[in-house]
Enzyme design. Structure first.
Site, PDB file in Angstrom:
ATOM      1  N   CYS A  88      19.281 -12.975 -53.840  1.00 26.14           N
ATOM      2  CA  CYS A  88      18.852 -12.976 -52.433  1.00 26.14           C
ATOM      3  C   CYS A  88      19.930 -13.502 -51.489  1.00 26.14           C
ATOM      4  CB  CYS A  88      17.547 -13.753 -52.266  1.00 26.14           C
ATOM      5  SG  CYS A  88      17.652 -15.515 -52.658  1.00 26.14           S
ATOM      6  N   HIS A 138      14.285 -18.939 -51.460  1.00 27.37           N
ATOM      7  CA  HIS A 138      14.541 -17.505 -51.316  1.00 27.37           C
ATOM      8  C   HIS A 138      14.938 -17.216 -49.867  1.00 27.37           C
ATOM      9  CE1 HIS A 138      14.249 -13.294 -52.479  1.00 27.37           C
ATOM     10  NE2 HIS A 138      13.515 -13.039 -51.402  1.00 27.37           N
ATOM     11  N   HIS A 154      15.313  -7.667 -48.822  1.00 30.53           N
ATOM     12  CA  HIS A 154      15.701  -8.753 -49.717  1.00 30.53           C
ATOM     13  C   HIS A 154      15.985  -8.231 -51.112  1.00 30.53           C
ATOM     14  CE1 HIS A 154      11.599  -9.762 -51.718  1.00 30.53           C
ATOM     15  NE2 HIS A 154      11.552  -8.541 -51.236  1.00 30.53           N
TER      16      HIS A 154
END
Length: 180
Positions: A88, A138, A154
């Protein structure tokens, strides 16, 4: 001493040369409105320079988003930062670095590097940081709002590919690389 028609005309021409309108005069400090054309020109020039710089940064943010969008379908790999595999934060580092931003490598460091922005004020290319009890875990690139939901790009996780999705949780905050 009040401004003469000649001084006003000079100011108007100076503003027009900078791409500004006479309405800009109402936003200038009172000292500049007293007929001091040098102050008007200086203030207008600074205002124009700030707007131009902000537009350049916004254009670079959108360029980074576009670079990231071209990575759709690339595989996830833990710790990877491209060009064909990403985690990510690696996707963000790769895309924003190619657009001219100095972005840290990890999602936690990226969150600390950005200026926080309210969810309602998010613009395309801003960043989304997901957090829990252990902190930021994340990161994603905000694309738009759709029917009350954020839409993001993502690199989700092992066995998956870079893709457009909606968040699975509301436990995220926005960050931007744009200036105030």
């Amino acid at each position: 001493m009040p401004a003469t028609p000649r001084t006003l005309r000079t100011c108007a021409l100076a503003l027009a040369g900078l791409g500004l309108s006479a309405s800009t005069l109402t936003a200038l400090p009172a000292a500049a409105a007293d007929g001091d054309s040098a102050s008007v020109t200086t203030t207008a020039t600074k205002t124009t320079a700030k707007r131009t710089a902000a537009r350049r940064v916004s254009a670079r943010v959108l360029n980074a988003r576009d670079i990231a969008m071209r990575q759709r379908g690339d595989a996830y790999a833990y710790g990877a930062a491209g060009p064909n595999r990403f985690d990510c934060s690696g996707l963000i580092r790769y895309s924003y670095s190619r657009a001219g931003f100095d972005v840290p490598r990890t999602s936690r460091a990226q969150a600390g590097h950005t200026r926080r922005v309210a969810k309602k004020d998010m613009r395309a290319g801003d960043l989304m940081f997901f957090h829990g009890s252990g902190g930021v875990y994340h990161a994603a690139i905000f694309l738009r709002w759709s029917k009350g939901h954020a839409v993001m790009l993502h690199s989700p996780g092992s066995g998956q590919r870079v893709r457009v999705a909606v968040p699975w949780t509301s436990q995220w905050f926005g960050g931007t690389l744009r200036r105030r």
